[in-house]
Every structure is written in structure tokens, then in C-alpha cells.
Scaffold this active site. Structure first.
Site, mmCIF file in Angstrom:
data_model
loop_
_atom_site.group_PDB
_atom_site.id
_atom_site.type_symbol
_atom_site.label_atom_id
_atom_site.label_comp_id
_atom_site.label_asym_id
_atom_site.label_seq_id
_atom_site.Cartn_x
_atom_site.Cartn_y
_atom_site.Cartn_z
ATOM 1 N N CYS A 1 3.540 -4.619 6.553
ATOM 2 C CA CYS A 1 3.171 -4.306 5.174
ATOM 3 C C CYS A 1 4.378 -3.830 4.375
ATOM 4 C CB CYS A 1 2.087 -3.233 5.155
ATOM 5 S SG CYS A 1 0.485 -3.819 5.744
ATOM 6 N N HIS B 1 0.840 -1.199 0.000
ATOM 7 C CA HIS B 1 0.000 0.000 0.000
ATOM 8 C C HIS B 1 0.873 1.246 0.000
ATOM 9 C CE1 HIS B 1 0.599 1.211 4.258
ATOM 10 N NE2 HIS B 1 0.540 -0.074 4.551
#
Length: 259
Positions: free
Chosen positions: A229, A213
Site C-alpha cells: 500500500c 491509506h
């Protein structure tokens, strides 16, 4: 009595005729492209007839200062290619300045002023050391590759490089992003993170609560880390989202230093 005006290693003696007149002369010089004027506190507030000390500086023909890692950055940019011509001599030039600025703008390095500082050197060397073949991508289909050691990522298609390596930020200590082979299993243009109460733009999940992301903070704050992440710059997150599809392979190699 004279004021001394310096630029490009040359000194000009300006006869003192009063603070206002000296300021006018200096303004004329600057208007001629001699650089930026810096008045000392004494000069700025001096009475008429008082000595005025003024320095006019012009850094490297292009307005860029020479950084600590000038020669190293020149060398890496020459190797990487695509940012303009650099001369590997450790001396800032107009061409070097433009190439370094372009590189900094591409990878979100702030401020993008052409100074070859530690962040620019770190990013350039990480990208330069990244070996795309180390991902061992499939010979058919698309593979998203992440190198935890160098903190870089790239995309392979049918065994060939689709995108050049870019910078990422992965899990910090205690939230290490694991190495392995995974697949994209969820995609949303904007995902809400319940645990951290933040929106995650261009979300592509590949394991548990981990996914690609857009970064929500300055990506070059290496101490910060993610919670597992793979953080991307906005333009890279958009590219990865446009390429990604459910079921595509994600290969994560290496290990982030300090985790």
C-alpha cells in the site's frame, strides 16, 4: 570560591554563598531569559558551602540546537518555499528554527524541535528532488502520482499540480508496490484488513489489495515498509480521500530502493 554560570558563550562568576542562595541566584538569571539550568549531581545534593557547578545554556537565540545537516536543510527549505525565510549559512537562527519546526510539524517528523537531523534532511531532500512533471499526468482529469524512488506522492489536475509532493511509504522487500498505471476502484472511510488485522483509514484501492491509506505507524520508519500500500500522513490521507473518486487515474513511477 565562585560558581561559574555560562550562557551564549559568556561566563558569569557567582560567589559561593551556599547551595540554596546560589540556586536562588541562578533561578533569577533563568527567569531573566538566560536559558535552562542543568545542575550537576554534586551541585544538586551538595551541602551548604560546598562548590556548585552549574551551566546555563541558551541555544541559538530561539531555543533550537544546531543539527548536523543545518546548512543542507536550510538550502532545501529555501528551495521548497512555504516554511518561512531561512539563511543558508549553516548557523541556526530564530527564523531558521521556526522554519524547520514548521517543516517538521507538516511532515510528521518527531520531535519537531527545529533540529536539522538525518530524518529532516532526508525528507526535505526527497521532496526537493521530486519532479512533478515526471508523472506525465493526463491533460484532463485528475491523476494521483507516486514516485517510488523518492517515496513521495502528489496530485495533478488537468496537467497541473494540484497538491505539492508529500512523503509516503510504499511496499517493502517482498511486497514491492509495482510501477504502472491503475485506477481507483474502491473507496471507504475506514477499511478493515483481514490479513493484518488493522483498520486502514481513508482507504482508496487501486490494484489488488493495494491502495492509499493513512499510516498506522510512524511513517519515517523506513525499514518498516508497507505490504504494497501507499501509506500517507493523516492530513494527506484526508486530502487524497476528499479529492479521490472511483475511476481516477493512479500513476506509479520508479522503484523503491532495496526492493
Amino acid at each position: 570560591m565562585c560558581a561559574h554560570v555560562s550562557w551564549g558563550g559568556t561566563t558569569v562568576r557567582v560567589r559561593r554563598v551556599g547551595a540554596r542562595l546560589t540556586g536562588a541566584v541562578l533561578a533569577a538569571l533563568v527567569g531573566g531569559g538566560l536559558g535552562a539550568v542543568a545542575l550537576s549531581p554534586a551541585g544538586a545534593g551538595a551541602a551548604v558551602g560546598a562548590p556548585v557547578t552549574t551551566t546555563v545554556t541558551k541555544a541559538a537565540a530561539a531555543g533550537c540546537a544546531t543539527g548536523k545537516y543545518q546548512k543542507q536543510v536550510e538550502w532545501w527549505l529555501h528551495k521548497l518555499g512555504g516554511f518561512g525565510k531561512t539563511t543558508v549559512d549553516g548557523k541556526q537562527s530564530a527564523a531558521d528554527c521556526a522554519a524547520i519546526k514548521k517543516f517538521q510539524q507538516r511532515y510528521g517528523i518527531q520531535p519537531a524541535q527545529g533540529l536539522a537531523g538525518p530524518t529532516t534532511y532526508d525528507v526535505a531532500s526527497r521532496l526537493g528532488r521530486t519532479k512533478v512533471e515526471a508523472c506525465k499526468a493526463k491533460k484532463s482529469g485528475t491523476t494521483f502520482c507516486v514516485n517510488l524512488t523518492e517515496q513521495t506522492a502528489w496530485i495533478m489536475k488537468n496537467g497541473k499540480r494540484l497538491t505539492n509532493p508529500t512523503v509516503v511509504r510504499t511496499g517493502m522487500k517482498g511486497y514491492r508496490t509495482p510501477a504502472g498505471t491503475f485506477s481507483i476502484n474502491k473507496r471507504t472511510k475506514k477499511e478493515w484488513s483481514d490479513p493484518y488485522e488493522v483498520w486502514l483509514p481513508f482507504w482508496q484501492r487501486f490494484k489488488g489489495g493495494m491502495g492509499f491509506h493513512q499510516t498506522t505507524t510512524y511513517i519515517h520508519d523506513k525499514w518498516r515498509g508497507s505490504h504494497g500500500c501507499v501509506n500517507l500522513l493523516k492530513q494527506d490521507a484526508q486530502t487524497y480521500y476528499s479529492v479521490g473518486r472511483i475511476g481516477m487515474t493512479v500513476k506509479v513511477i520508479g522503484r523503491r530502493p532495496g526492493t
